[in-house]
Design a protein around this motif. Sequence first.
Motif, PDB file in Angstrom:
ATOM      1  N   GLY A  66     128.687 -36.966 -25.752  1.00 22.31           N
ATOM      2  CA  GLY A  66     127.359 -36.945 -26.360  1.00 22.31           C
ATOM      3  C   GLY A  66     126.443 -35.972 -25.655  1.00 22.31           C
ATOM      4  N   ASN A  67     125.132 -36.200 -25.792  1.00 22.55           N
ATOM      5  CA  ASN A  67     124.146 -35.289 -25.188  1.00 22.55           C
ATOM      6  C   ASN A  67     123.143 -36.024 -24.311  1.00 22.55           C
ATOM      7  OD1 ASN A  67     122.780 -36.654 -27.138  1.00 22.55           O
ATOM      8  ND2 ASN A  67     122.164 -34.853 -28.332  1.00 22.55           N
ATOM      9  N   LYS A  68     123.547 -37.156 -23.754  1.00 23.78           N
ATOM     10  CA  LYS A  68     122.660 -37.972 -22.916  1.00 23.78           C
ATOM     11  C   LYS A  68     123.004 -37.903 -21.432  1.00 23.78           C
ATOM     12  CE  LYS A  68     120.442 -39.660 -26.499  1.00 23.78           C
ATOM     13  NZ  LYS A  68     119.025 -39.337 -26.761  1.00 23.78           N
ATOM     14  N   GLY A  69     123.818 -36.927 -21.050  1.00 24.54           N
ATOM     15  CA  GLY A  69     124.166 -36.767 -19.648  1.00 24.54           C
ATOM     16  C   GLY A  69     125.416 -37.505 -19.209  1.00 24.54           C
ATOM     17  N   PHE A  70     126.142 -38.132 -20.147  1.00 23.88           N
ATOM     18  CA  PHE A  70     127.379 -38.836 -19.799  1.00 23.88           C
ATOM     19  C   PHE A  70     128.563 -37.867 -19.901  1.00 23.88           C
ATOM     20  CE2 PHE A  70     124.596 -42.279 -21.144  1.00 23.88           C
ATOM     21  CZ  PHE A  70     124.808 -43.217 -20.148  1.00 23.88           C
ATOM     22  N   THR A  71     129.521 -38.038 -18.963  1.00 20.69           N
ATOM     23  CA  THR A  71     130.728 -37.208 -18.980  1.00 20.69           C
ATOM     24  C   THR A  71     131.952 -38.042 -18.622  1.00 20.69           C
ATOM     25  OG1 THR A  71     130.665 -36.552 -16.640  1.00 20.69           O
ATOM     26  CG2 THR A  71     129.417 -35.193 -18.205  1.00 20.69           C
ATOM     27  N   PHE A  72     133.095 -37.589 -19.111  1.00 23.71           N
ATOM     28  CA  PHE A  72     134.384 -38.056 -18.620  1.00 23.71           C
ATOM     29  C   PHE A  72     134.894 -36.983 -17.689  1.00 23.71           C
ATOM     30  CE2 PHE A  72     139.082 -37.861 -19.228  1.00 23.71           C
ATOM     31  CZ  PHE A  72     139.381 -39.014 -18.519  1.00 23.71           C
ATOM     32  N   THR A  73     135.203 -37.336 -16.425  1.00 21.83           N
ATOM     33  CA  THR A  73     135.454 -36.326 -15.397  1.00 21.83           C
ATOM     34  C   THR A  73     136.765 -36.605 -14.659  1.00 21.83           C
ATOM     35  OG1 THR A  73     133.052 -36.143 -15.091  1.00 21.83           O
ATOM     36  CG2 THR A  73     134.453 -35.125 -13.420  1.00 21.83           C
ATOM     37  N   PRO A  74     137.863 -35.976 -15.079  1.00 21.15           N
ATOM     38  CA  PRO A  74     139.116 -36.092 -14.339  1.00 21.15           C
ATOM     39  C   PRO A  74     139.156 -35.094 -13.187  1.00 21.15           C
ATOM     40  CG  PRO A  74     139.478 -34.800 -16.306  1.00 21.15           C
ATOM     41  CD  PRO A  74     138.019 -35.207 -16.323  1.00 21.15           C
ATOM     42  N   GLY A  75     140.107 -35.269 -12.293  1.00 19.30           N
ATOM     43  CA  GLY A  75     140.233 -34.351 -11.171  1.00 19.30           C
ATOM     44  C   GLY A  75     141.637 -34.365 -10.596  1.00 19.30           C
ATOM     45  N   ILE A  76     141.854 -33.479  -9.640  1.00 14.42           N
ATOM     46  CA  ILE A  76     143.107 -33.431  -8.895  1.00 14.42           C
ATOM     47  C   ILE A  76     142.788 -32.977  -7.480  1.00 14.42           C
ATOM     48  CG2 ILE A  76     143.612 -31.046  -9.633  1.00 14.42           C
ATOM     49  CD1 ILE A  76     146.606 -31.846  -9.525  1.00 14.42           C
ATOM     50  N   GLY A  77     143.469 -33.582  -6.503  1.00  9.40           N
ATOM     51  CA  GLY A  77     143.153 -33.201  -5.138  1.00  9.40           C
ATOM     52  C   GLY A  77     144.080 -33.829  -4.119  1.00  9.40           C
ATOM     53  N   LEU A  78     143.683 -33.691  -2.862  1.00  6.00           N
ATOM     54  CA  LEU A  78     144.423 -34.235  -1.735  1.00  6.00           C
ATOM     55  C   LEU A  78     143.606 -35.319  -1.056  1.00  6.00           C
ATOM     56  CD1 LEU A  78     145.771 -30.965  -0.050  1.00  6.00           C
ATOM     57  CD2 LEU A  78     146.980 -32.482  -1.633  1.00  6.00           C
ATOM     58  N   GLY A  79     144.278 -36.410  -0.672  1.00  2.71           N
ATOM     59  CA  GLY A  79     143.656 -37.467   0.107  1.00  2.71           C
ATOM     60  C   GLY A  79     144.340 -37.559   1.456  1.00  2.71           C
ATOM     61  N   LEU A  80     143.618 -37.233   2.526  1.00  2.04           N
ATOM     62  CA  LEU A  80     144.163 -37.197   3.883  1.00  2.04           C
ATOM     63  C   LEU A  80     143.563 -38.348   4.676  1.00  2.04           C
ATOM     64  CD1 LEU A  80     143.718 -33.350   4.443  1.00  2.04           C
ATOM     65  CD2 LEU A  80     145.611 -34.532   3.309  1.00  2.04           C
ATOM     66  N   GLU A  81     144.385 -39.350   5.002  1.00  2.00           N
ATOM     67  CA  GLU A  81     143.898 -40.554   5.673  1.00  2.00           C
ATOM     68  C   GLU A  81     144.467 -40.654   7.081  1.00  2.00           C
ATOM     69  OE1 GLU A  81     144.889 -43.984   3.397  1.00  2.00           O
ATOM     70  OE2 GLU A  81     143.445 -43.552   1.803  1.00  2.00           O
ATOM     71  N   LYS A  82     143.598 -41.063   8.020  1.00  2.00           N
ATOM     72  CA  LYS A  82     144.040 -41.351   9.382  1.00  2.00           C
ATOM     73  C   LYS A  82     143.460 -42.688   9.820  1.00  2.00           C
ATOM     74  CE  LYS A  82     144.991 -36.725  11.171  1.00  2.00           C
ATOM     75  NZ  LYS A  82     144.713 -35.733  12.233  1.00  2.00           N
ATOM     76  N   TYR A  83     144.280 -43.440  10.549  1.00  2.00           N
ATOM     77  CA  TYR A  83     143.882 -44.743  11.066  1.00  2.00           C
ATOM     78  C   TYR A  83     144.116 -44.753  12.568  1.00  2.00           C
ATOM     79  CZ  TYR A  83     144.154 -45.928   6.131  1.00  2.00           C
ATOM     80  OH  TYR A  83     143.977 -45.938   4.777  1.00  2.00           O
ATOM     81  N   SER A  84     143.071 -45.091  13.327  1.00  2.00           N
ATOM     82  CA  SER A  84     143.148 -45.111  14.774  1.00  2.00           C
ATOM     83  C   SER A  84     143.417 -46.542  15.238  1.00  2.00           C
ATOM     84  CB  SER A  84     141.828 -44.590  15.373  1.00  2.00           C
ATOM     85  OG  SER A  84     141.868 -44.603  16.781  1.00  2.00           O
ATOM     86  N   LEU A  85     144.598 -46.750  15.847  1.00  2.00           N
ATOM     87  CA  LEU A  85     145.008 -48.077  16.296  1.00  2.00           C
ATOM     88  C   LEU A  85     144.596 -48.291  17.749  1.00  2.00           C
ATOM     89  CD1 LEU A  85     146.672 -47.601  13.720  1.00  2.00           C
ATOM     90  CD2 LEU A  85     148.600 -48.706  14.844  1.00  2.00           C
ATOM     91  N   GLN A  86     144.045 -49.448  18.028  1.00  2.00           N
ATOM     92  CA  GLN A  86     143.586 -49.764  19.374  1.00  2.00           C
ATOM     93  C   GLN A  86     144.632 -50.573  20.141  1.00  2.00           C
ATOM     94  OE1 GLN A  86     138.982 -49.972  19.583  1.00  2.00           O
ATOM     95  NE2 GLN A  86     139.531 -51.425  17.973  1.00  2.00           N
ATOM     96  N   ASN A  87     144.341 -50.779  21.422  1.00  2.00           N
ATOM     97  CA  ASN A  87     145.154 -51.630  22.312  1.00  2.00           C
ATOM     98  C   ASN A  87     146.584 -51.114  22.494  1.00  2.00           C
ATOM     99  OD1 ASN A  87     142.932 -53.442  22.444  1.00  2.00           O
ATOM    100  ND2 ASN A  87     143.611 -54.400  20.544  1.00  2.00           N
ATOM    101  N   ASN A  88     146.748 -49.788  22.408  1.00  3.65           N
ATOM    102  CA  ASN A  88     148.037 -49.138  22.693  1.00  3.65           C
ATOM    103  C   ASN A  88     149.159 -49.552  21.748  1.00  3.65           C
ATOM    104  OD1 ASN A  88     146.761 -47.905  24.871  1.00  3.65           O
ATOM    105  ND2 ASN A  88     147.498 -49.402  26.357  1.00  3.65           N
ATOM    106  N   PHE A  89     148.821 -49.836  20.500  1.00  2.22           N
ATOM    107  CA  PHE A  89     149.851 -50.189  19.525  1.00  2.22           C
ATOM    108  C   PHE A  89     150.123 -49.021  18.587  1.00  2.22           C
ATOM    109  CE2 PHE A  89     149.301 -54.498  20.936  1.00  2.22           C
ATOM    110  CZ  PHE A  89     150.514 -55.116  20.625  1.00  2.22           C
ATOM    111  N   THR A  90     151.343 -49.004  18.049  1.00  2.72           N
ATOM    112  CA  THR A  90     151.740 -48.041  17.040  1.00  2.72           C
ATOM    113  C   THR A  90     152.653 -48.737  16.038  1.00  2.72           C
ATOM    114  OG1 THR A  90     152.663 -45.830  16.664  1.00  2.72           O
ATOM    115  CG2 THR A  90     153.787 -47.218  18.281  1.00  2.72           C
ATOM    116  N   LEU A  91     153.113 -48.017  15.025  1.00  2.00           N
ATOM    117  CA  LEU A  91     154.058 -48.562  14.049  1.00  2.00           C
ATOM    118  C   LEU A  91     155.447 -47.996  14.303  1.00  2.00           C
ATOM    119  CD1 LEU A  91     152.030 -48.309  10.706  1.00  2.00           C
ATOM    120  CD2 LEU A  91     152.449 -50.364  12.067  1.00  2.00           C
ATOM    121  N   THR A  92     156.474 -48.842  14.130  1.00  4.64           N
ATOM    122  CA  THR A  92     157.852 -48.392  14.281  1.00  4.64           C
ATOM    123  C   THR A  92     158.651 -48.795  13.048  1.00  4.64           C
ATOM    124  OG1 THR A  92     158.545 -50.444  15.391  1.00  4.64           O
ATOM    125  CG2 THR A  92     157.753 -48.642  16.785  1.00  4.64           C
TER     126      THR A  92
END
Length: 235
Positions: A66-92
Amino acid sequence: MKKFLFALTGLLLMTLSVQAQRPDLPGALIVDIGINNWSSAPENVSLNSIQSKSVNLTYYYDFPIGNKGFTFTPGIGLGLEKYSLQNNFTLTTSINNAGERSIATANINNIVDDGFSFGKSKVAMNYVDLPLEFRWYASGNRYNTGFRAALGAKVGVLYSSFTKFRYEDTAGDDNLVKTRQNLGLNRFRYGVQGRVGFGGFSVFGFYELSDKWDIAPTDGENTRTFTFGISLTGF
Protein backbone atom coordinates in the motif's frame (compact mmCIF):
# COMPACT_ATOMS: atom_id res chain seq x y z
CA MET A 1 37.15 -11.27 10.91
CA LYS A 2 37.48 -8.95 13.94
CA LYS A 3 39.38 -6.34 11.93
CA PHE A 4 36.81 -6.55 9.16
CA LEU A 5 33.91 -6.07 11.55
CA PHE A 6 35.57 -3.12 13.30
CA ALA A 7 36.37 -1.49 9.96
CA LEU A 8 32.83 -2.02 8.67
CA THR A 9 31.28 -0.63 11.85
CA GLY A 10 33.59 2.41 11.68
CA LEU A 11 32.59 3.01 8.07
CA LEU A 12 28.91 2.87 8.98
CA LEU A 13 29.38 5.32 11.84
CA MET A 14 31.22 7.76 9.61
CA THR A 15 28.55 7.45 6.95
CA LEU A 16 25.81 8.20 9.44
CA SER A 17 27.65 11.20 10.90
CA VAL A 18 28.62 12.97 7.68
CA GLN A 19 25.49 12.45 5.63
CA ALA A 20 22.13 13.99 6.44
CA GLN A 21 20.56 11.10 4.55
CA ARG A 22 22.01 8.04 2.88
CA PRO A 23 22.15 7.57 -0.90
CA ASP A 24 19.03 6.44 -2.66
CA LEU A 25 20.22 2.89 -3.32
CA PRO A 26 18.02 -0.22 -3.48
CA GLY A 27 17.81 -2.08 -0.21
CA ALA A 28 19.88 -1.56 2.92
CA LEU A 29 22.81 -3.20 4.67
CA ILE A 30 22.12 -3.44 8.40
CA VAL A 31 24.71 -4.36 11.04
CA ASP A 32 23.30 -5.68 14.32
CA ILE A 33 25.62 -5.70 17.34
CA GLY A 34 24.07 -7.46 20.32
CA ILE A 35 24.66 -9.15 23.66
CA ASN A 36 23.70 -12.82 24.01
CA ASN A 37 22.23 -14.80 26.85
CA TRP A 38 20.65 -18.23 27.25
CA SER A 39 17.18 -18.93 28.59
CA SER A 40 18.35 -22.23 30.11
CA ALA A 41 22.10 -22.85 30.26
CA PRO A 42 23.68 -26.33 30.33
CA GLU A 43 25.14 -27.76 33.52
CA ASN A 44 28.23 -25.89 34.83
CA VAL A 45 27.85 -23.15 32.20
CA SER A 46 27.70 -19.56 33.33
CA LEU A 47 27.86 -16.93 30.61
CA ASN A 48 29.64 -13.61 30.74
CA SER A 49 26.89 -11.79 28.85
CA ILE A 50 28.93 -8.63 28.22
CA GLN A 51 31.53 -10.70 26.35
CA SER A 52 28.93 -12.95 24.67
CA LYS A 53 28.15 -11.08 21.47
CA SER A 54 26.33 -11.41 18.16
CA VAL A 55 27.17 -9.55 14.97
CA ASN A 56 24.66 -9.84 12.13
CA LEU A 57 25.45 -8.53 8.65
CA THR A 58 22.22 -8.50 6.63
CA TYR A 59 21.06 -7.06 3.33
CA TYR A 60 17.34 -6.18 3.34
CA TYR A 61 15.02 -5.07 0.57
CA ASP A 62 11.66 -3.35 1.15
CA PHE A 63 8.57 -4.32 -0.85
CA PRO A 64 5.85 -1.68 -0.24
CA ILE A 65 2.41 -2.77 0.96
CA GLY A 66 0.00 0.00 0.00
CA ASN A 67 0.98 3.64 0.47
CA LYS A 68 0.86 4.01 4.27
CA GLY A 69 4.50 3.21 4.97
CA PHE A 70 4.09 -0.57 5.44
CA THR A 71 6.55 -2.97 3.77
CA PHE A 72 7.34 -6.65 3.53
CA THR A 73 11.12 -6.84 3.96
CA PRO A 74 13.07 -10.07 3.36
CA GLY A 75 16.83 -10.30 3.73
CA ILE A 76 19.90 -12.50 3.62
CA GLY A 77 22.99 -12.34 5.77
CA LEU A 78 25.42 -13.81 8.25
CA GLY A 79 24.85 -14.34 11.97
CA LEU A 80 28.10 -14.58 13.97
CA GLU A 81 27.55 -15.62 17.60
CA LYS A 82 30.05 -15.95 20.43
CA TYR A 83 29.44 -17.10 23.99
CA SER A 84 31.94 -16.46 26.77
CA LEU A 85 31.98 -19.30 29.32
CA GLN A 86 33.07 -18.57 32.88
CA ASN A 87 34.75 -20.67 35.59
CA ASN A 88 37.22 -22.30 33.17
CA PHE A 89 34.63 -24.48 31.43
CA THR A 90 34.39 -25.44 27.77
CA LEU A 91 32.38 -27.86 25.61
CA THR A 92 33.68 -31.26 24.51
CA THR A 93 32.40 -33.90 22.10
CA SER A 94 33.01 -37.64 22.05
CA ILE A 95 31.81 -40.79 20.28
CA ASN A 96 31.37 -44.13 22.06
CA ASN A 97 31.97 -47.63 20.69
CA ALA A 98 28.45 -47.71 19.26
CA GLY A 99 29.15 -44.58 17.23
CA GLU A 100 26.88 -42.40 19.37
CA ARG A 101 27.97 -38.82 19.91
CA SER A 102 27.69 -37.06 23.25
CA ILE A 103 28.32 -33.45 24.24
CA ALA A 104 29.50 -32.41 27.69
CA THR A 105 30.80 -29.45 29.63
CA ALA A 106 34.32 -29.93 30.96
CA ASN A 107 36.68 -28.03 33.20
CA ILE A 108 39.76 -26.95 31.25
CA ASN A 109 41.91 -28.00 34.22
CA ASN A 110 40.99 -31.59 33.37
CA ILE A 111 41.85 -31.16 29.67
CA VAL A 112 45.20 -29.37 29.86
CA ASP A 113 47.90 -31.19 31.83
CA ASP A 114 50.40 -28.34 32.06
CA GLY A 115 47.94 -25.49 32.58
CA PHE A 116 48.93 -22.90 35.15
CA SER A 117 46.36 -20.14 34.69
CA PHE A 118 43.42 -19.85 32.32
CA GLY A 119 42.00 -17.00 30.25
CA LYS A 120 38.87 -16.60 28.14
CA SER A 121 36.86 -19.63 27.05
CA LYS A 122 34.45 -19.13 24.15
CA VAL A 123 32.07 -21.08 21.94
CA ALA A 124 31.34 -19.69 18.47
CA MET A 125 28.45 -20.48 16.12
CA ASN A 126 28.13 -19.01 12.63
CA TYR A 127 24.93 -19.02 10.56
CA VAL A 128 23.60 -18.07 7.15
CA ASP A 129 20.34 -16.27 7.99
CA LEU A 130 17.14 -15.50 6.09
CA PRO A 131 15.13 -12.88 8.03
CA LEU A 132 11.63 -11.73 7.10
CA GLU A 133 10.19 -8.53 8.55
CA PHE A 134 7.03 -6.48 8.29
CA ARG A 135 7.94 -2.82 8.74
CA TRP A 136 6.21 0.48 9.24
CA TYR A 137 7.90 3.75 8.29
CA ALA A 138 6.39 6.92 9.74
CA SER A 139 7.75 8.87 6.74
CA GLY A 140 5.87 6.71 4.24
CA ASN A 141 8.00 5.59 1.33
CA ARG A 142 11.06 7.57 2.49
CA TYR A 143 12.74 4.58 4.12
CA ASN A 144 15.94 6.36 5.11
CA THR A 145 14.41 8.98 7.42
CA GLY A 146 12.07 9.18 10.38
CA PHE A 147 10.76 6.67 12.89
CA ARG A 148 10.51 2.99 11.94
CA ALA A 149 9.34 -0.23 13.58
CA ALA A 150 9.63 -3.85 12.46
CA LEU A 151 8.44 -7.26 13.59
CA GLY A 152 9.32 -10.54 11.97
CA ALA A 153 11.16 -13.85 12.10
CA LYS A 154 14.51 -15.32 11.16
CA VAL A 155 15.62 -18.78 10.07
CA GLY A 156 19.25 -19.80 9.81
CA VAL A 157 21.55 -22.66 8.83
CA LEU A 158 24.67 -23.38 10.90
CA TYR A 159 27.81 -23.53 8.75
CA SER A 160 30.59 -23.63 11.37
CA SER A 161 31.20 -23.89 15.11
CA PHE A 162 34.26 -24.05 17.32
CA THR A 163 35.55 -23.73 20.87
CA LYS A 164 38.47 -21.56 21.90
CA PHE A 165 40.31 -21.03 25.18
CA ARG A 166 43.57 -19.54 26.40
CA TYR A 167 45.91 -20.73 29.13
CA GLU A 168 49.41 -20.19 30.46
CA ASP A 169 51.49 -23.34 30.93
CA THR A 170 53.96 -24.11 33.69
CA ALA A 171 56.79 -22.82 31.49
CA GLY A 172 55.15 -19.39 31.33
CA ASP A 173 54.11 -19.65 27.67
CA ASP A 174 50.73 -18.39 26.46
CA ASN A 175 48.65 -20.91 24.53
CA LEU A 176 45.52 -20.63 22.42
CA VAL A 177 43.53 -23.80 21.73
CA LYS A 178 40.95 -23.48 18.95
CA THR A 179 39.04 -26.59 17.95
CA ARG A 180 36.53 -26.86 15.11
CA GLN A 181 34.26 -29.76 15.93
CA ASN A 182 30.74 -31.13 15.85
CA LEU A 183 29.20 -29.77 19.05
CA GLY A 184 25.83 -31.45 18.52
CA LEU A 185 24.20 -28.13 17.67
CA ASN A 186 20.88 -27.92 15.90
CA ARG A 187 21.80 -27.28 12.27
CA PHE A 188 18.69 -25.16 11.71
CA ARG A 189 17.49 -22.35 13.93
CA TYR A 190 14.46 -20.08 13.89
CA GLY A 191 13.09 -17.34 16.06
CA VAL A 192 11.28 -14.02 16.24
CA GLN A 193 12.83 -10.56 16.09
CA GLY A 194 11.82 -6.92 16.20
CA ARG A 195 13.40 -3.48 15.99
CA VAL A 196 12.48 0.16 16.50
CA GLY A 197 14.54 3.19 15.60
CA PHE A 198 14.98 6.49 13.87
CA GLY A 199 16.87 7.08 10.64
CA GLY A 200 19.93 4.85 10.49
CA PHE A 201 19.89 3.81 14.17
CA SER A 202 17.69 1.19 15.84
CA VAL A 203 17.52 -1.13 18.81
CA PHE A 204 16.66 -4.78 18.16
CA GLY A 205 15.82 -8.01 19.94
CA PHE A 206 15.87 -11.66 18.85
CA TYR A 207 14.49 -14.72 20.66
CA GLU A 208 15.28 -18.22 19.45
CA LEU A 209 12.27 -20.56 19.34
CA SER A 210 14.31 -23.61 18.28
CA ASP A 211 16.46 -25.57 20.73
CA LYS A 212 20.17 -24.74 20.59
CA TRP A 213 21.28 -28.39 20.63
CA ASP A 214 20.24 -31.46 18.69
CA ILE A 215 22.48 -33.54 20.98
CA ALA A 216 22.40 -31.53 24.18
CA PRO A 217 24.84 -31.51 27.10
CA THR A 218 23.32 -32.09 30.53
CA ASP A 219 20.55 -29.54 31.25
CA GLY A 220 20.95 -28.07 27.77
CA GLU A 221 17.83 -29.65 26.29
CA ASN A 222 15.87 -26.37 26.42
CA THR A 223 18.69 -23.89 25.84
CA ARG A 224 17.69 -20.99 23.61
CA THR A 225 19.37 -17.70 22.75
CA PHE A 226 17.96 -14.24 23.33
CA THR A 227 19.84 -11.20 22.05
CA PHE A 228 19.43 -7.44 22.51
CA GLY A 229 21.47 -4.71 20.88
CA ILE A 230 21.74 -1.89 18.39
CA SER A 231 21.40 -1.76 14.59
CA LEU A 232 23.23 0.53 12.17
CA THR A 233 22.10 1.10 8.61
CA GLY A 234 24.93 1.53 6.12
CA PHE A 235 23.07 2.49 2.92
